[in-house]
Design a protein around this motif. Structure first.
Motif, PDB file in Angstrom:
ATOM      1  N   GLU A  94      37.097  14.184  15.136  1.00  0.00           N
ATOM      2  CA  GLU A  94      38.746  13.968  15.461  1.00  0.00           C
ATOM      3  C   GLU A  94      38.798  12.413  15.939  1.00  0.00           C
ATOM      4  O   GLU A  94      39.689  11.784  15.472  1.00  0.00           O
ATOM      5  N   ALA A  95      38.273  12.148  16.930  1.00  0.00           N
ATOM      6  CA  ALA A  95      38.224  10.760  17.443  1.00  0.00           C
ATOM      7  C   ALA A  95      37.970   9.777  16.393  1.00  0.00           C
ATOM      8  O   ALA A  95      38.742   8.768  16.078  1.00  0.00           O
ATOM      9  N   LEU A  96      36.974   9.866  15.846  1.00  0.00           N
ATOM     10  CA  LEU A  96      36.489   9.003  14.566  1.00  0.00           C
ATOM     11  C   LEU A  96      37.768   8.885  13.418  1.00  0.00           C
ATOM     12  O   LEU A  96      38.263   7.848  12.894  1.00  0.00           O
ATOM     13  N   ALA A  97      38.059  10.131  12.926  1.00  0.00           N
ATOM     14  CA  ALA A  97      39.415  10.106  12.247  1.00  0.00           C
ATOM     15  C   ALA A  97      40.643   9.319  12.552  1.00  0.00           C
ATOM     16  O   ALA A  97      41.165   8.681  11.980  1.00  0.00           O
ATOM     17  N   ASN A  98      40.894   9.459  14.068  1.00  0.00           N
ATOM     18  CA  ASN A  98      41.956   8.958  14.630  1.00  0.00           C
ATOM     19  C   ASN A  98      41.605   7.490  14.563  1.00  0.00           C
ATOM     20  O   ASN A  98      42.672   6.522  14.368  1.00  0.00           O
ATOM     21  N   LEU A  99      40.369   6.974  14.829  1.00  0.00           N
ATOM     22  CA  LEU A  99      40.163   5.426  14.751  1.00  0.00           C
ATOM     23  C   LEU A  99      40.155   4.883  13.585  1.00  0.00           C
ATOM     24  O   LEU A  99      40.629   3.985  13.206  1.00  0.00           O
ATOM     25  N   GLU A 100      39.873   5.665  12.361  1.00  0.00           N
ATOM     26  CA  GLU A 100      40.051   5.453  11.150  1.00  0.00           C
ATOM     27  C   GLU A 100      41.463   5.147  10.569  1.00  0.00           C
ATOM     28  O   GLU A 100      41.822   4.264  10.154  1.00  0.00           O
ATOM     29  N   LYS A 101      42.340   6.368  11.083  1.00  0.00           N
ATOM     30  CA  LYS A 101      43.712   6.045  10.835  1.00  0.00           C
ATOM     31  C   LYS A 101      44.291   5.026  11.746  1.00  0.00           C
ATOM     32  O   LYS A 101      45.187   4.073  10.880  1.00  0.00           O
ATOM     33  N   GLN A 102      44.144   4.703  12.803  1.00  0.00           N
ATOM     34  CA  GLN A 102      44.474   3.571  13.409  1.00  0.00           C
ATOM     35  C   GLN A 102      44.290   2.190  12.704  1.00  0.00           C
ATOM     36  O   GLN A 102      44.854   1.130  12.923  1.00  0.00           O
ATOM     37  N   LYS A 103      42.831   2.230  12.142  1.00  0.00           N
ATOM     38  CA  LYS A 103      42.308   1.003  11.606  1.00  0.00           C
ATOM     39  C   LYS A 103      43.279   0.922  10.343  1.00  0.00           C
ATOM     40  O   LYS A 103      43.675  -0.409   9.951  1.00  0.00           O
ATOM     41  N   GLU A 104      43.639   1.904   9.589  1.00  0.00           N
ATOM     42  CA  GLU A 104      44.227   1.638   8.278  1.00  0.00           C
ATOM     43  C   GLU A 104      45.758   1.314   8.801  1.00  0.00           C
ATOM     44  O   GLU A 104      46.088   0.346   7.943  1.00  0.00           O
ATOM     45  N   ASP A 105      46.301   1.774   9.768  1.00  0.00           N
ATOM     46  CA  ASP A 105      47.528   1.473  10.066  1.00  0.00           C
ATOM     47  C   ASP A 105      47.682   0.027  10.613  1.00  0.00           C
ATOM     48  O   ASP A 105      48.522  -0.806  10.319  1.00  0.00           O
ATOM     49  N   THR A 106      46.594  -0.320  11.283  1.00  0.00           N
ATOM     50  CA  THR A 106      46.721  -1.881  11.769  1.00  0.00           C
ATOM     51  C   THR A 106      46.366  -2.620  10.539  1.00  0.00           C
ATOM     52  O   THR A 106      46.958  -3.723  10.552  1.00  0.00           O
ATOM     53  N   VAL A 107      45.467  -2.445   9.673  1.00  0.00           N
ATOM     54  CA  VAL A 107      45.423  -3.254   8.414  1.00  0.00           C
ATOM     55  C   VAL A 107      46.786  -3.491   7.733  1.00  0.00           C
ATOM     56  O   VAL A 107      46.881  -4.342   7.056  1.00  0.00           O
ATOM     57  N   LYS A 108      47.538  -2.243   7.314  1.00  0.00           N
ATOM     58  CA  LYS A 108      48.677  -2.349   6.694  1.00  0.00           C
ATOM     59  C   LYS A 108      49.526  -2.970   7.507  1.00  0.00           C
ATOM     60  O   LYS A 108      50.280  -3.671   6.859  1.00  0.00           O
ATOM     61  N   SER A 109      49.610  -2.820   8.727  1.00  0.00           N
ATOM     62  CA  SER A 109      50.750  -3.760   9.635  1.00  0.00           C
ATOM     63  C   SER A 109      50.251  -5.239   9.717  1.00  0.00           C
ATOM     64  O   SER A 109      51.105  -6.213   9.296  1.00  0.00           O
ATOM     65  N   LEU A 110      48.881  -5.508   9.606  1.00  0.00           N
ATOM     66  CA  LEU A 110      48.676  -7.027   9.370  1.00  0.00           C
ATOM     67  C   LEU A 110      48.874  -7.506   8.060  1.00  0.00           C
ATOM     68  O   LEU A 110      49.294  -8.708   7.846  1.00  0.00           O
TER      69      LEU A 110
END
Length: 129
Positions: A94-110
């Motif tokens: 679950e933590a890895l999935a959350n980190l992956e989601k945050q990474k994707e959100d951060t990449v989209k934001s960037l």
């Protein structure tokens, strides 16, 4: 001599016969007690052997019960460890999935910020006509 024989006969009937009878009875009673003591000692030996056998059986039973309890405890501990591992693995996933989601959100934001910033740079470098 007749007096002597009468005295011997009287002493034999009055004194020696009852005394002999008493001593014979006492001797028989002593022999009986000795025989009963011997019988009792055999009985005591048998009882001691029975007690030793009962103690051996009880020790074996206790040993088996302790062994069974140890196995059951080990199984329970292993089960709880497995449950703990599964729980930790699920939390890690679950933590890895959350980190992956945050990474994707951060990449989209960037990406959107990069697009806006590059548009801003282009607008400043090239004046709009």
């Amino acid at each position: 001599m007749v007096e002597f024989l009468l005295l011997m006969f009287a002493l034999d009937k009055i004194y020696y016969t009852p005394l002999g009878k008493f001593m014979d009875e006492r001797d028989a009673a002593i022999k009986e007690k000795l025989n009963s003591v011997k019988d009792t000692s055999e009985e005591v030996k048998q009882l001691e052997e029975q007690a030793a056998a009962i103690m051996r059986a009880a020790r074996a039973e206790i040993s088996a019960a302790l062994s069974k309890m140890k196995k059951e405890t080990e199984l329970e501990v292993e089960q709880k460890l497995a449950e703990g591992r599964k729980k930790i693995e699920a939390e890690l996933q679950e933590a890895l999935a959350n980190l992956e989601k945050q990474k994707e959100d951060t990449v989209k934001s960037l990406d959107s910020q990069i697009a806006a910033l590059s548009q801003n740079i282009v607008n400043k470098v090239l004046p709009v006509q």
